[in-house]
Design a protein around this motif. Structure first.
Motif, PDB file in Angstrom:
ATOM      1  N   SER A 241       0.858  -1.178   0.000  1.00  0.00           N
ATOM      2  CA  SER A 241       0.000   0.000   0.000  1.00  0.00           C
ATOM      3  C   SER A 241       0.902   1.237   0.000  1.00  0.00           C
ATOM      4  CB  SER A 241      -0.921   0.015   1.229  1.00  0.00           C
ATOM      5  OG  SER A 241      -1.812   1.109   1.157  1.00  0.00           O
ATOM      6  N   PHE A 242       0.757   2.062  -1.022  1.00  0.00           N
ATOM      7  CA  PHE A 242       1.618   3.231  -1.163  1.00  0.00           C
ATOM      8  C   PHE A 242       1.093   4.402  -0.337  1.00  0.00           C
ATOM      9  CE2 PHE A 242       2.335   0.739  -5.004  1.00  0.00           C
ATOM     10  CZ  PHE A 242       3.722   0.697  -5.026  1.00  0.00           C
ATOM     11  N   GLY A 452       3.065   1.618 -11.464  1.00  0.00           N
ATOM     12  CA  GLY A 452       3.130   2.592 -12.542  1.00  0.00           C
ATOM     13  C   GLY A 452       1.749   3.054 -12.984  1.00  0.00           C
ATOM     14  N   LYS A 453       0.785   2.121 -13.007  1.00  0.00           N
ATOM     15  CA  LYS A 453      -0.581   2.473 -13.391  1.00  0.00           C
ATOM     16  C   LYS A 453      -1.213   3.419 -12.365  1.00  0.00           C
ATOM     17  CE  LYS A 453      -1.366  -0.180 -17.087  1.00  0.00           C
ATOM     18  NZ  LYS A 453      -1.831   0.339 -18.399  1.00  0.00           N
ATOM     19  N   ILE A 454      -0.999   3.127 -11.069  1.00  0.00           N
ATOM     20  CA  ILE A 454      -1.544   4.007 -10.024  1.00  0.00           C
ATOM     21  C   ILE A 454      -0.875   5.380 -10.104  1.00  0.00           C
ATOM     22  CG2 ILE A 454      -1.921   4.322  -7.552  1.00  0.00           C
ATOM     23  CD1 ILE A 454      -1.776   1.286  -7.223  1.00  0.00           C
ATOM     24  N   MET A 455       0.426   5.391 -10.315  1.00  0.00           N
ATOM     25  CA  MET A 455       1.170   6.648 -10.438  1.00  0.00           C
ATOM     26  C   MET A 455       0.616   7.499 -11.582  1.00  0.00           C
ATOM     27  SD  MET A 455       5.309   7.137 -10.915  1.00  0.00           S
ATOM     28  CE  MET A 455       5.350   6.418 -12.566  1.00  0.00           C
ATOM     29  N   GLU A 456       0.372   6.856 -12.714  1.00  0.00           N
ATOM     30  CA  GLU A 456      -0.168   7.567 -13.877  1.00  0.00           C
ATOM     31  C   GLU A 456      -1.595   8.051 -13.608  1.00  0.00           C
ATOM     32  OE1 GLU A 456      -0.956   6.676 -18.655  1.00  0.00           O
ATOM     33  OE2 GLU A 456      -0.188   5.107 -17.332  1.00  0.00           O
ATOM     34  N   LEU A 457      -2.398   7.214 -12.938  1.00  0.00           N
ATOM     35  CA  LEU A 457      -3.780   7.588 -12.608  1.00  0.00           C
ATOM     36  C   LEU A 457      -3.803   8.835 -11.728  1.00  0.00           C
ATOM     37  CD1 LEU A 457      -6.851   6.414 -12.633  1.00  0.00           C
ATOM     38  CD2 LEU A 457      -6.286   5.718 -10.311  1.00  0.00           C
ATOM     39  N   THR A 559      -7.432  14.003  -2.561  1.00  0.00           N
ATOM     40  CA  THR A 559      -7.265  12.582  -2.846  1.00  0.00           C
ATOM     41  C   THR A 559      -6.044  12.341  -3.726  1.00  0.00           C
ATOM     42  OG1 THR A 559      -9.655  12.236  -2.693  1.00  0.00           O
ATOM     43  CG2 THR A 559      -8.369  10.538  -3.839  1.00  0.00           C
ATOM     44  N   TYR A 560      -5.823  13.210  -4.673  1.00  0.00           N
ATOM     45  CA  TYR A 560      -4.747  13.017  -5.643  1.00  0.00           C
ATOM     46  C   TYR A 560      -3.588  14.003  -5.449  1.00  0.00           C
ATOM     47  CZ  TYR A 560      -8.170  10.025  -7.875  1.00  0.00           C
ATOM     48  OH  TYR A 560      -9.070   9.028  -8.124  1.00  0.00           O
ATOM     49  N   SER A 561      -3.429  14.501  -4.231  1.00  0.00           N
ATOM     50  CA  SER A 561      -2.394  15.516  -3.969  1.00  0.00           C
ATOM     51  C   SER A 561      -0.994  14.934  -3.813  1.00  0.00           C
ATOM     52  CB  SER A 561      -2.760  16.333  -2.727  1.00  0.00           C
ATOM     53  OG  SER A 561      -2.856  15.478  -1.592  1.00  0.00           O
ATOM     54  N   GLU A 562      -0.905  13.661  -3.382  1.00  0.00           N
ATOM     55  CA  GLU A 562       0.402  13.043  -3.188  1.00  0.00           C
ATOM     56  C   GLU A 562       0.782  12.210  -4.415  1.00  0.00           C
ATOM     57  OE1 GLU A 562       2.476  13.161  -0.113  1.00  0.00           O
ATOM     58  OE2 GLU A 562       1.203  14.952  -0.031  1.00  0.00           O
ATOM     59  N   SER A 563       2.073  12.013  -4.604  1.00  0.00           N
ATOM     60  CA  SER A 563       2.554  11.274  -5.780  1.00  0.00           C
ATOM     61  C   SER A 563       3.206   9.955  -5.373  1.00  0.00           C
ATOM     62  CB  SER A 563       3.570  12.118  -6.559  1.00  0.00           C
ATOM     63  OG  SER A 563       2.986  13.311  -7.013  1.00  0.00           O
ATOM     64  N   ILE A 564       3.184   9.010  -6.305  1.00  0.00           N
ATOM     65  CA  ILE A 564       3.925   7.761  -6.125  1.00  0.00           C
ATOM     66  C   ILE A 564       5.233   7.873  -6.891  1.00  0.00           C
ATOM     67  CG2 ILE A 564       3.949   5.288  -6.683  1.00  0.00           C
ATOM     68  CD1 ILE A 564       1.006   5.188  -6.133  1.00  0.00           C
ATOM     69  N   ASN A 565       6.322   7.549  -6.231  1.00  0.00           N
ATOM     70  CA  ASN A 565       7.642   7.673  -6.850  1.00  0.00           C
ATOM     71  C   ASN A 565       8.081   6.358  -7.488  1.00  0.00           C
ATOM     72  OD1 ASN A 565       7.909  10.353  -5.840  1.00  0.00           O
ATOM     73  ND2 ASN A 565       8.497   9.516  -3.848  1.00  0.00           N
ATOM     74  N   PRO A 566       8.893   6.453  -8.547  1.00  0.00           N
ATOM     75  CA  PRO A 566       9.428   5.228  -9.173  1.00  0.00           C
ATOM     76  C   PRO A 566      10.315   4.466  -8.199  1.00  0.00           C
ATOM     77  CG  PRO A 566       9.730   7.149 -10.595  1.00  0.00           C
ATOM     78  CD  PRO A 566       9.303   7.674  -9.259  1.00  0.00           C
ATOM     79  N   ILE A 567      10.529   3.189  -8.499  1.00  0.00           N
ATOM     80  CA  ILE A 567      11.405   2.343  -7.673  1.00  0.00           C
ATOM     81  C   ILE A 567      12.584   1.935  -8.550  1.00  0.00           C
ATOM     82  CG2 ILE A 567      11.526   0.306  -6.186  1.00  0.00           C
ATOM     83  CD1 ILE A 567       8.431   0.361  -6.176  1.00  0.00           C
TER      84      ILE A 567
END
Length: 631
Positions: A241-242, A452-457, A559-567
């Motif tokens: 869970s990110f 990657g899909k969640i990050m793009e979403l 809801t979409y204010s934070e980002s997921i970073n690449p690994i």
């Protein structure tokens, strides 16, 4: 000229050609061969000519005594191509890590070759070779010489462009290109090897899990990524869970989670468990997911324990929409105390029809299911009673099933949680489609594709919402407008207090202070119903001030204010000390059986399957040809 839309098999192979030994004129396909090598047999027909042109690139992969190779493996591969090009079969007399002796498979043919390692090196050198065939190069059309690794090397480049390249198409293409007839399993196993070469080893991916989980939490602080193994070190469960998902759910989404699962069709099978939410515009918002070796009660219990830990800062009671089976009823109540569990209507429908012992026609089943849904959506106890009485008139058995089905957990008229009229757990189908598209990948790559899909979403929806000018999200704004249009036909009786009577097709009571209407529409959706809007207009209040905050554009942006970073480089060993690196994780013992997996339709299609009905007596379970009344 090669068609730009067609990728020839083996088009990118690096071929070993020594022009000092054999001269080839490609334009007219005439080949000048030394006397001691028999020319390939003449073939007729356009397909056979194509076989010659495709395989002739391997004519010179073996040139004679003194030729050197970097390894035994390279020698074997080039020898195999040479045999295919010259259309003969061979068999090994000696075959180990430092020497290979091969002879022609035809009885009495003197062709043979011997290669062995050069002393003090790893190089393999041809020491002896008799290039003469007396068997006239018996044409090879079966797949005996086509090993799995050879098939993999041929199809790898095409597989890279077309990941869904089917074994039956591989069989056809190799027959067309090389004139070699493979069987289905040679093609399938060759594809599996090529996939591992392209994607990395499935086994190695499990062993990377300790480092992978560490990298997720290092690159995305506040995330939770953890795994467990069994006593034999085989993979058991993985939870991810990110932080961006957890933050977005807590800050901007309704306290509503959908729990569901989807089987994985990977090499080692398994199941994906997921918790998804609904954002302010009713879009799917992934919160957490897990990969487990098998979907069991214990696996769901473990998943919910990890989810509880990840959502430790959440303060509002959560409403879950999920199946009541698989231990979910007990686990949700135990782990998320004070929460609400709305049973998934889809699973209930399937169970209802499955439990009915009487034979019912397709039409009768359809009517029962319609009444069942009407009972579930009914906002008041009176309307619920009317719907189940309708079922009772069809089947007393179905009526009794409903009374014993804990309807307090699925009927709107009695349910205490806030589902916002979401009645089924498969709300997150978008997310499950991502997993299905990536489930052929090794486990770490599959998870990274989902990441990657969640990050793009998140990025796309954040960017889109920055252009919105409305106070509510677009879909909710539209719903409020539709309710506002119904106000014209309503009459409001003013009151000195904060409770009002509204007359129209029915008489409803609206309590402004408690955001309550006797029609229950306001409570069920979180938006003022037409009766509430009529009252608010009369007293000079804006309906926007009486909408749930979760539908506000401001909440959506949170809801979409934070980002997921690449690994980055999760597949490379870490340079620093790591407590998890010493842990060995092996693949689970379950492996996908050979052959095409069986497919199972999701939803109520199965339970609505039409039954056989006789056109003479109208009875069920037989047709007119077997009708007993006509015998």
């Amino acid at each position: 000229m090669v068609d730009g839309n067609i990728i020839p098999l083996g088009a990118s192979l690096d071929d070993v050609v020594d022009t000092n030994h054999i001269d080839m004129n490609i334009d007219d396909t005439q080949i000048d061969l030394p006397d001691e090598i028999s020319p390939i047999l003449p073939l007729t027909g356009s397909n056979d000519e194509k076989h010659v042109k495709t395989a002739q690139q391997w004519q010179n992969t073996i040139t004679g005594v003194g030729q050197r190779f970097s390894s035994v493996h390279e020698f074997r591969e080039l020898l195999r191509k040479y045999a295919i090009a010259h259309q003969f079969a061979f068999k090994y007399k000696k075959n180990d890590s430092h020497r290979v002796t091969v002879k022609c498979k035809a009885e009495g043919c003197p062709w043979r070759i011997h290669a062995s390692r050069l002393s003090t090196t790893q190089l393999i050198c041809i020491k002896k070779m008799n290039p003469t065939h007396t068997c006239e190069g018996a044409v090879v059309t079966n797949g005996n010489q086509a090993t799995r690794s050879w098939v993999a090397s041929i199809i790898k480049e095409k597989l890279k462009v077309f990941p869904n390249y089917k074994p039956k198409d591989i069989v056809n293409d190799i027959k067309q290109e090389y004139g070699i007839q493979l069987n289905y399993f040679q093609a399938w196993r060759g594809k599996e090897i090529a996939k591992e070469q392209l994607q990395g080893s499935y086994k190695e991916a499990y062993n990377q899990l300790p480092l992978f989980c560490e990298r997720i939490m290092e690159t995305n602080p506040g995330s939770l990524a953890t795994f467990t193994t069994k006593e034999d070190s085989s993979f058991h469960r993985l939870f991810v869970s990110f932080h961006a998902s957890l933050y977005g759910f807590i800050q901007g989404c309704r306290p509503l989670l959908f729990l569901d699962s989807v089987p994985l069709k990977s090499k080692y099978q398994g199941t994906l468990l997921a918790a998804t939410a609904a954002d302010g515009d009713d879009g799917v918002f992934p919160v957490a997911f897990a990969v487990v070796d098998a979907e069991t009660n214990d696996d769901w219990h473990w998943f919910l324990l990890q989810l509880k830990s990840a959502l430790s800062t959440a303060t509002c009671p959560i409403t879950f929409v999920a199946d009541k089976q698989k231990g979910l009823r007990e686990s949700i109540a135990e782990i998320f105390k004070g929460s609400f569990h709305g049973y998934c209507l889809r699973y209930l429908t399937e169970q209802l029809v499955k439990d009915l012992k009487g034979q019912f026609s397709h039409e009768v089943k359809r009517l029962m299911i319609e009444d069942f849904y009407a009972a579930a959506y009914a906002p008041t106890p009176e309307e619920f009673e009317r719907s189940i009485e309708s079922i009772k008139s069809i089947s007393l058995e179905a009526y009794n099933w409903i009374l014993q089905s804990e309807y307090l957990n699925w009927a709107n008229a009695f349910f205490q949680g806030a589902r916002y009229n979401h009645m089924t757990s498969n709300f997150g189908e978008l997310f499950y489609s991502w997993a299905s598209d990536a489930n052929e990948l090794p486990i770490t790559q599959m998870v990274d594709v989902i990441r990657g899909k969640i990050m793009e979403l998140i990025y796309t929806r954040r960017t889109d919402s920055n252009q919105w000018l409305t106070r509510l999200t677009p879909s909710v704004e539209e719903k409020l407008e539709k309710e506002s249009l119904k106000v014209r036909s309503l009459q409001v009786l003013l009151s000195a207090g904060r409770t009002f009577e509204v007359r129209g097709d029915s008489i409803e009571v609206v309590d402004i202070d408690h955001w309550d209407c006797s029609c229950k529409g306001w409570q069920l959706t979180g938006l003022p119903c037409c009766h509430a809007i009529a009252v608010l207009s009369c007293i000079g209040c804006s309906p926007y001030d009486y909408c749930s905050r979760y539908f506000m554009t401001e909440s959506y942006r949170s809801t979409y204010s934070e980002s997921i970073n690449p690994i980055p480089d999760f597949d490379r060993p870490a340079m620093k000390d790591s407590s998890q690196l010493a842990v060995t994780v092996t693949p689970p013992p379950t492996r996908r059986p050979p052959g095409r997996p069986t497919t199972k339709k999701i939803g109520t299609q199965d339970v609505m399957k039409r039954q056989l009905q006789c056109s003479k007596c109208k009875g069920l379970g037989h047709n007119k040809s077997t009708c007993k009344e006509t015998l």
